[in-house]
Design a protein around this motif. Structure first.
Motif, PDB file in Angstrom:
ATOM      1  N   UNK A  63     -26.734 -29.283  43.676  1.00  0.00           N
ATOM      2  CA  UNK A  63     -25.771 -28.901  42.665  1.00  0.00           C
ATOM      3  C   UNK A  63     -26.579 -27.905  41.591  1.00  0.00           C
ATOM      4  N   UNK A  64     -25.676 -27.069  40.621  1.00  0.00           N
ATOM      5  CA  UNK A  64     -26.452 -26.580  39.572  1.00  0.00           C
ATOM      6  C   UNK A  64     -25.947 -27.560  38.062  1.00  0.00           C
ATOM      7  N   UNK A  65     -27.038 -28.010  37.695  1.00  0.00           N
ATOM      8  CA  UNK A  65     -26.832 -28.707  36.481  1.00  0.00           C
ATOM      9  C   UNK A  65     -27.327 -28.053  35.292  1.00  0.00           C
ATOM     10  N   UNK A  66     -26.604 -28.084  34.040  1.00  0.00           N
ATOM     11  CA  UNK A  66     -26.917 -27.466  32.676  1.00  0.00           C
ATOM     12  C   UNK A  66     -27.584 -28.768  31.821  1.00  0.00           C
ATOM     13  N   UNK A  67     -28.461 -28.475  30.945  1.00  0.00           N
ATOM     14  CA  UNK A  67     -29.022 -29.283  29.965  1.00  0.00           C
ATOM     15  C   UNK A  67     -29.135 -28.669  28.452  1.00  0.00           C
ATOM     16  N   UNK A  68     -28.753 -29.509  27.524  1.00  0.00           N
ATOM     17  CA  UNK A  68     -29.121 -29.222  26.168  1.00  0.00           C
ATOM     18  C   UNK A  68     -29.499 -30.411  25.631  1.00  0.00           C
ATOM     19  N   UNK A  69     -30.963 -30.372  25.208  1.00  0.00           N
ATOM     20  CA  UNK A  69     -31.403 -31.529  24.350  1.00  0.00           C
ATOM     21  C   UNK A  69     -31.365 -32.695  25.624  1.00  0.00           C
ATOM     22  N   UNK A  70     -30.801 -33.697  25.456  1.00  0.00           N
ATOM     23  CA  UNK A  70     -30.620 -34.836  26.354  1.00  0.00           C
ATOM     24  C   UNK A  70     -29.521 -34.929  27.096  1.00  0.00           C
ATOM     25  N   UNK A  71     -28.422 -34.178  26.647  1.00  0.00           N
ATOM     26  CA  UNK A  71     -27.259 -33.758  27.304  1.00  0.00           C
ATOM     27  C   UNK A  71     -27.087 -33.024  28.552  1.00  0.00           C
ATOM     28  N   UNK A  72     -26.581 -33.568  29.588  1.00  0.00           N
ATOM     29  CA  UNK A  72     -26.466 -32.803  30.793  1.00  0.00           C
ATOM     30  C   UNK A  72     -25.205 -32.823  31.444  1.00  0.00           C
ATOM     31  N   UNK A  73     -25.055 -31.654  32.156  1.00  0.00           N
ATOM     32  CA  UNK A  73     -23.512 -31.554  32.994  1.00  0.00           C
ATOM     33  C   UNK A  73     -23.938 -31.109  34.113  1.00  0.00           C
ATOM     34  N   UNK A  74     -23.519 -31.652  35.223  1.00  0.00           N
ATOM     35  CA  UNK A  74     -24.037 -31.325  36.546  1.00  0.00           C
ATOM     36  C   UNK A  74     -22.927 -31.011  37.316  1.00  0.00           C
ATOM     37  N   UNK A  75     -23.064 -30.224  38.444  1.00  0.00           N
ATOM     38  CA  UNK A  75     -22.156 -29.807  39.581  1.00  0.00           C
ATOM     39  C   UNK A  75     -21.158 -28.643  38.796  1.00  0.00           C
ATOM     40  N   UNK A  76     -21.475 -27.830  38.155  1.00  0.00           N
ATOM     41  CA  UNK A  76     -20.949 -26.951  37.454  1.00  0.00           C
ATOM     42  C   UNK A  76     -20.256 -25.714  38.318  1.00  0.00           C
ATOM     43  N   UNK A  77     -20.800 -25.630  39.601  1.00  0.00           N
ATOM     44  CA  UNK A  77     -20.940 -24.492  40.498  1.00  0.00           C
ATOM     45  C   UNK A  77     -19.403 -24.079  40.804  1.00  0.00           C
ATOM     46  N   UNK A  78     -18.874 -25.154  41.153  1.00  0.00           N
ATOM     47  CA  UNK A  78     -17.206 -24.878  41.663  1.00  0.00           C
ATOM     48  C   UNK A  78     -16.363 -24.218  40.785  1.00  0.00           C
ATOM     49  N   UNK A 242     -22.697 -19.585  45.625  1.00  0.00           N
ATOM     50  CA  UNK A 242     -23.273 -18.490  44.974  1.00  0.00           C
ATOM     51  C   UNK A 242     -22.682 -17.731  43.954  1.00  0.00           C
ATOM     52  N   UNK A 243     -21.341 -17.438  44.207  1.00  0.00           N
ATOM     53  CA  UNK A 243     -20.433 -16.759  43.192  1.00  0.00           C
ATOM     54  C   UNK A 243     -20.415 -17.567  41.840  1.00  0.00           C
ATOM     55  N   UNK A 244     -20.324 -18.894  41.938  1.00  0.00           N
ATOM     56  CA  UNK A 244     -20.565 -19.732  40.799  1.00  0.00           C
ATOM     57  C   UNK A 244     -21.882 -19.770  40.110  1.00  0.00           C
ATOM     58  N   UNK A 245     -22.783 -19.978  41.132  1.00  0.00           N
ATOM     59  CA  UNK A 245     -24.142 -19.989  40.429  1.00  0.00           C
ATOM     60  C   UNK A 245     -24.711 -18.612  39.949  1.00  0.00           C
ATOM     61  N   UNK A 246     -24.151 -17.562  40.507  1.00  0.00           N
ATOM     62  CA  UNK A 246     -24.373 -16.155  39.689  1.00  0.00           C
ATOM     63  C   UNK A 246     -23.551 -15.843  38.699  1.00  0.00           C
ATOM     64  N   UNK A 247     -22.556 -16.519  38.444  1.00  0.00           N
ATOM     65  CA  UNK A 247     -21.606 -16.412  37.172  1.00  0.00           C
ATOM     66  C   UNK A 247     -22.330 -16.997  35.890  1.00  0.00           C
ATOM     67  N   UNK A 248     -23.462 -17.702  36.355  1.00  0.00           N
ATOM     68  CA  UNK A 248     -23.925 -18.475  35.086  1.00  0.00           C
ATOM     69  C   UNK A 248     -24.779 -17.365  34.482  1.00  0.00           C
ATOM     70  N   UNK A 249     -25.030 -16.083  34.760  1.00  0.00           N
ATOM     71  CA  UNK A 249     -25.577 -15.179  34.177  1.00  0.00           C
ATOM     72  C   UNK A 249     -24.823 -14.492  32.759  1.00  0.00           C
ATOM     73  N   UNK A 250     -23.483 -14.960  32.970  1.00  0.00           N
ATOM     74  CA  UNK A 250     -22.633 -14.565  31.632  1.00  0.00           C
ATOM     75  C   UNK A 250     -21.940 -13.643  31.641  1.00  0.00           C
ATOM     76  N   UNK A 251     -21.975 -12.881  32.768  1.00  0.00           N
ATOM     77  CA  UNK A 251     -21.158 -11.583  33.194  1.00  0.00           C
ATOM     78  C   UNK A 251     -20.708 -11.484  34.699  1.00  0.00           C
ATOM     79  N   UNK A 252     -19.615 -10.680  35.089  1.00  0.00           N
ATOM     80  CA  UNK A 252     -19.507 -10.596  36.634  1.00  0.00           C
ATOM     81  C   UNK A 252     -20.457  -9.599  36.817  1.00  0.00           C
ATOM     82  N   UNK A 253     -20.950  -9.790  38.199  1.00  0.00           N
ATOM     83  CA  UNK A 253     -22.022  -8.871  38.714  1.00  0.00           C
ATOM     84  C   UNK A 253     -21.244  -7.456  39.423  1.00  0.00           C
ATOM     85  N   UNK A 254     -21.789  -6.447  39.237  1.00  0.00           N
ATOM     86  CA  UNK A 254     -21.692  -5.381  40.294  1.00  0.00           C
ATOM     87  C   UNK A 254     -23.000  -5.142  40.864  1.00  0.00           C
ATOM     88  N   UNK A 255     -22.930  -5.751  42.121  1.00  0.00           N
ATOM     89  CA  UNK A 255     -24.226  -5.947  43.006  1.00  0.00           C
ATOM     90  C   UNK A 255     -23.590  -6.353  44.560  1.00  0.00           C
TER      91      UNK A 255
END
Length: 307
Positions: A63-78, A242-255
């Motif tokens: 999955x793709x998981x995010x973390x800030x300090x000790x806090x985590x959120x997993x499986x954000x890609x869908x 991949x669409x979800x993982x790539x959107x973690x860049x903060x903007x839609x891609x033209x690529x």
């Protein structure tokens, strides 16, 4: 002008986490222009925010998981994939557990939630990240590349040496100038193998997995009684991720995204390679239809429905 979008109102869902197996309550909430996608752990006092950011990704095991300090959120890609697919720029994603609910294992339930509440245009230009030169990340026989492209296209190839997977198409190209996210990608489910389950559970993964939220395979066949949703569902789910993982860049891609045997880790690495080469990308907006790539012109026309 192609404008930013958010939700018209709050929408909620309840489910279980695929890997933790715990009950999760999730709320998707409207957000102001230029907020981006922000995940929030609301079970922590005070709530902890984790904006979509490739440098906040700390766990790419299944999955793709995010973390800030000790806090985590997993499986954000869908949910990220659904937000990208429907063009949502600004949204708060509140959860009361360390994982997004898996629901049916695809992005389709998230699409349904977003469509049921509706989207609204905001008085700010939509910002795209345009790739200006090819960048790549290679790891053995696996690779991911981003090529300049006047739109958004994904080409993916998988190799599993499994009779049920090899009996389907193992490569696909999705070009959003001609194809629809909701029709052609969103319903593809995650998949896993019975023989790997014991190892995954020992790693603290897949504890919420079932035939209700994944395609499950033994050594020879698909075990789900309803079979596959697409003839090429396995590789299409990789595109969905991949669409979800790539959107973690903060903007839609033209690529044009091109991948072979890639997963969440390589998707995260290619974003880091791209962003660290300042000559490889630029942020662009489109004031009128004549400026926009063909795949985006429909977005301009569709905005009349929101007026």
């Amino acid at each position: 002008m192609i404008r930013q979008k958010t939700l018209k109102a709050v929408v909620k869902a309840t489910g279980v986490g695929l890997h933790g197996g715990k009950r999760v309550e999730m709320s998707l909430r409207p957000a102001a222009p230029d907020t981006g996608i922000v995940f929030r752990r609301v079970d922590i006092d005070p709530p902890v925010e984790m904006p979509a950011d490739p440098y906040a990704v700390v766990d790419t095991r299944m999955c793709s998981g995010l973390q800030n300090g000790t806090a985590k959120i997993g499986t954000v890609e869908h949910v990220m994939s659904a937000l990208a697919g429907l063009g949502v720029d600004n949204c708060y994603v509140d959860v009361d557990a360390p994982e997004i609910p898996i629901l049916d294992g695809s992005a389709s339930p998230f699409v349904y939630l977003l469509q049921s509440v509706g989207l609204e245009l905001q008085d700010a230009p939509k910002r795209f990240l345009r790739v200006k030169k090819m960048v790549e990340y290679v790891e053995g026989d696996k690779f991911v590349r981003l090529h300049p492209h006047d739109g958004f296209k994904l080409s993916f190839a998988i190799h599993f040496n499994h009779p049920a997977i090899d009996g389907t198409a193992t490569s696909v190209t999705i070009d959003f100038a001609r194809q629809s996210y909701t029709r052609d990608v969103a319903r593809a489910r995650t998949f896993g193998f019975v023989q790997d389950l014991e190892v995954l559970i020992g790693m603290g993964l897949a504890q919420g997995g079932s035939l209700e939220n994944a395609i499950v395979l033994d050594e020879y066949r698909v075990l789900n009684h309803d079979g596959l949703r697409y003839e090429d569902e396995f590789v299409k789910h990789k595109v969905l991720d991949a669409i979800g993982d790539l959107y973690l860049c903060g903007h839609p891609l033209l690529a044009h995204y091109e991948a072979n045997k890639a997963g969440h880790a390589l998707n995260n690495q290619i974003l880091r390679v791209l962003l660290e080469d300042r000559e490889a990308w630029e942020i662009v907006t489109f004031e009128d239809e004549a400026q926009a790539p063909e795949s985006l012109r429909g977005q301009i026309r569709s905005q009349l429905a929101f007026a």
